[in-house]
Write an enzyme that holds these catalytic residues in place. Structure first.
Site, short mmCIF file in Angstrom:
data_model
loop_
_atom_site.label_atom_id
_atom_site.label_comp_id
_atom_site.label_asym_id
_atom_site.label_seq_id
_atom_site.Cartn_x
_atom_site.Cartn_y
_atom_site.Cartn_z
N TYR A 194 -11.22 -0.12 10.77
CA TYR A 194 -11.99 0.25 10.37
C TYR A 194 -12.70 -0.61 9.18
O TYR A 194 -13.63 -0.31 8.56
CB TYR A 194 -11.89 1.74 9.82
CG TYR A 194 -10.77 2.17 9.00
CD1 TYR A 194 -10.74 1.71 7.71
CD2 TYR A 194 -9.88 2.87 9.65
CE1 TYR A 194 -9.55 2.04 7.04
CE2 TYR A 194 -8.42 3.10 8.84
CZ TYR A 194 -8.64 2.64 7.58
OH TYR A 194 -7.27 2.94 6.70
N LYS A 195 -11.89 -1.65 9.01
CA LYS A 195 -12.35 -2.28 7.75
C LYS A 195 -13.16 -3.73 8.37
O LYS A 195 -14.38 -3.47 8.64
CB LYS A 195 -11.15 -2.87 6.99
CG LYS A 195 -10.24 -1.77 6.35
CD LYS A 195 -8.97 -2.28 5.40
CE LYS A 195 -8.12 -1.30 5.05
NZ LYS A 195 -8.82 -0.22 4.23
N PHE A 200 0.71 -1.21 0.00
CA PHE A 200 -0.14 0.03 0.05
C PHE A 200 0.81 1.31 -0.05
O PHE A 200 1.84 1.27 0.74
CB PHE A 200 -0.97 0.02 1.23
CG PHE A 200 -2.06 1.09 1.23
CD1 PHE A 200 -3.03 0.90 0.38
CD2 PHE A 200 -1.85 2.27 1.98
CE1 PHE A 200 -4.09 2.06 0.45
CE2 PHE A 200 -2.85 3.30 1.92
CZ PHE A 200 -3.80 2.99 1.26
N ARG A 215 -12.89 -4.23 -6.95
CA ARG A 215 -12.58 -5.05 -5.96
C ARG A 215 -13.82 -5.33 -5.18
O ARG A 215 -14.82 -4.47 -4.77
CB ARG A 215 -11.63 -4.08 -4.79
CG ARG A 215 -10.32 -3.91 -5.32
CD ARG A 215 -9.65 -3.72 -4.08
NE ARG A 215 -10.11 -2.62 -3.20
CZ ARG A 215 -9.59 -2.47 -1.96
NH1 ARG A 215 -8.49 -2.66 -1.43
NH2 ARG A 215 -10.38 -1.19 -1.29
N ASP A 247 1.89 -5.72 7.97
CA ASP A 247 0.70 -4.85 7.99
C ASP A 247 -0.46 -5.67 7.64
O ASP A 247 -0.56 -6.42 6.69
CB ASP A 247 0.84 -3.99 6.58
CG ASP A 247 -0.22 -2.91 6.51
OD1 ASP A 247 -1.46 -3.31 7.10
OD2 ASP A 247 0.11 -1.78 5.97
#
Length: 430
Positions: free
Chosen positions: A247-248, A153, A396, A222
Site C-alpha cells: 500500500y506504499k 518497525f 518524514r 522486510d
C-alpha cells in the site's frame, strides 16, 4: 537522472527544467483526477496515491465477477490463482523469478510465517537446498538466537519476540550495520528492515545476506519501504525469505495484502507455522491431515482477500514498461533536490536531515529533525503539503517517483521554510 547544468539555477527554475527532462513524467497522468494537483503529496511511503485504473476494476469485480458470476469467479475469473499471479507481478519489482512470491495476509502475518520457518530451516538442515549441507552437522551449539534490527518497525520486533517464544529462541537486538559481524553458529534467523522507516537509511542487503548465509542462518528482509522505490534483486543476492506491504510505493490501497517471498530452493522445506486449507496440496479434499502444497503456494493460509487483491492487481498496471532502475534514479534526484532546496530556504539550525547523504545508504524518503515537529507537520498539511510526523521530533517526506514532481519537492521545501520562519517570529520566507 542527471541535473547537469542546473547547479546555479534558482530552485523553481531548476525544478521546471528537471520536470521537463523527467523520463517518468508521463506516469503522473495515470494518477490524475483525485486531487493530486491540489496538494503536494509526500506521504506515499505511508499510503500511495490512487491509480486511475483501480475504481473501474473494482466496480467490475463487484458488479460482474461477484454480482453476476458469484461463486463461478473462483475459476472463471481466476480468483483462486490470484495470490500467485499477482505475486509474480510483485516479484518482477523485487528481482524474483516467477513462482517465488505469493500475495496475501498482512506484513505482520507474513513476518511471523517467515521468521518461524527460518528458524525451522536453520535447525533442520541449514540453507542447503537439499537440507543436508554442512550446516546440518551435529556437535555445534544450538541455534537459539534471532538477531533483529534494533531500529526495526515495532511490529517486526513484537512478532520476533512471539516467534522466539514459540521456537525456544532469544531475541538479540543489534544495529543493522552490526548484524553481519554478529551472526554465528547460534544464529537461527535474522530479521532486518531494508529501509529504516524513521530515517530512510538503506541497509546492506547483499552484505548482510552473504554473512548470514555463510553462518548457515536465513535472513528475513522486510521490504515495506523499498519495494517500488529501488532495485532489490532478491534472486541475484541469494535472499532466502522476504516480506513486504503493497500500500506504499505500489499503491495497492489501504490495507492491501502483503507479500511473501520464499527462495525456490527452500520452498520444499518452508514449514509454515500457519498451515491453512489454502496451502494444502489438495485443499478441496478437506482432509484432516495437513500436506503442504508445492512451491510458493505453501505460503498461503486462508481464503484470499479478493477485493483488495484485485485492486492491487489493477494498481500494478502503472508499472508496465517501467524499469525499477529508472525509478531509483529519479528517487535519488528528487531527494537530492529536496535537500538542496531545504538548505537554500530553511533558516539555519531549524531542521536537520537524519537521512544519509550517500546514495548507497538512502531509500526514497527524507527525514528532518526539528523542534515542535508535530505542530510543524500539522501546519504543513493545512497549507497543502502532506508528509507525516514520527515522535518525538521527525518530519518524514516520502518521494514516489511515478507521480512526485520536482516542482512538488521545491514547493514543499519553500512552505516548510515559511512555517519554520513564522514559528520563530521572523516573518515570511523569501
Amino acid at each position: 537522472m542527471s541535473d547537469t547544468g542546473t547547479e546555479a539555477m534558482e530552485p523553481r527554475a531548476e525544478a521546471a527544467k528537471l520536470d521537463e527532462s523527467d523520463e517518468l513524467r508521463g506516469k503522473r497522468a495515470e494518477f490524475s483526477g483525485y486531487g493530486l494537483d491540489e496538494v503536494v503529496y509526500l506521504d506515499g511511503n505511508s499510503l500511495g496515491a490512487l491509480h486511475r485504473a483501480v475504481p473501474g476494476r473494482l466496480a467490475e469485480v463487484v458488479e460482474h465477477e461477484w454480482g453476476r458470476l458469484r461463486i463461478r469467479s473462483w475459476d472463471e475469473s481466476g480468483w483462486w490463482t490470484a495470490p500467485e499471479r499477482v505475486g509474480d507481478r510483485v516479484g518482477r519489482l523485487v528481482g524474483a523469478a516467477p513462482g517465488q512470491v505469493v500475495v496475501g495476509d498482512s506484513t505482520s502475518v507474513n513476518v511471523f510465517k517467515a521468521v518461524v520457518a527460518a528458524v525451522r530451516i536453520a535447525r533442520g538442515g541449514g540453507l542447503s537446498d537439499t537440507g543436508a549441507g554442512p550446516e546440518s552437522g551435529g556437535g555445534g551449539p544450538a541455534r537459539d538466537e534471532i538477531l533483529v534490527d534494533a531500529a526495526t518497525f515495532p511490529t517486526d520486533g513484537y512478532i520476533a519476540e512471539s516467534a522466539a517464544r514459540m521456537t525456544g529462541c532469544a531475541v538479540r537486538p543489534l544495529p543493522a550495520a552490526g548484524i553481519p559481524a554478529a551472526v554465528g553458529a547460534r544464529t537461527a534467523a535474522v530479521l532486518v528492515n531494508h529501509v529504516d522507516y524513521r530515517t530512510g537509511r538503506l541497509h546492506d542487503l547483499p552484505g548482510t545476506t552473504a554473512a548470514a548465509r555463510a553462518a548457515g542462518a536465513p535472513v528475513v528482509w522486510d521490504l515495506c519501504h523499498s519495494v517500488g522505490a529501488l532495485p532489490v534483486e532478491l534472486d541475484a543476492h541469494g535472499v532466502d525469505l522476504a516480506v513486504g506491504c503493497t500500500y506504499k510505493f505500489l499503491g495497492g490501497g489501504p490495507g492491501s495484502p502483503a507479500f511473501l517471498y520464499v527462495r525456490r530452493g527452500l520452498q520444499p522445506r518452508f514449514d509454515s507455522p500457519l498451515p491453512g486449507w489454502n496451502s494444502h496440496a489438495d485443499p478441496f479434499a478437506m482432509a484432516s491431515g495437513y500436506a503442504p502444497a508445492e512451491g510458493a503456494v505453501r505460503g498461503r493460509v486462508g481464503t484470499p482477500d479478493i477485493l483488495s487483491m484485485l485492486a492491487l492487481d489493477a494498481a500494478l498496471d502503472v508499472w508496465d514498461g517501467v524499469s525499477v532502475e529508472s525509478v531509483r534514479a529519479k528517487s535519488l534526484a528528487l531527494t537530492d533536490f529536496f535537500l538542496r532546496c531545504v538548505a537554500a530556504y530553511v533558516p539555519a539550525g531549524r531542521a536537520e536531515s537524519i537521512t544519509p547523504a550517500a546514495h548507497a545508504e538512502r531509500g526514497s524518503q527524507v527525514a528532518l529533525r526539528c523542534p515542535d515537529a508535530g505542530d510543524v507537520m500539522a501546519e504543513l498539511i493545512r497549507r497543502g503539503v502532506v508528509g507525516d510526523y514520527r515522535r518525538p521530533d521527525v518530519l518524514r517526506f516520502g518521494f514516489a517517483p511515478l507521480y512526485t514532481r520536482f516542482a512538488d519537492a521545491e514547493r514543499a521545501a519553500r512552505v516548510l521554510a515559511e512555517v519554520l520562519t513564522e514559528a520563530r517570529g521572523g516573518g515570511a520566507a523569501d
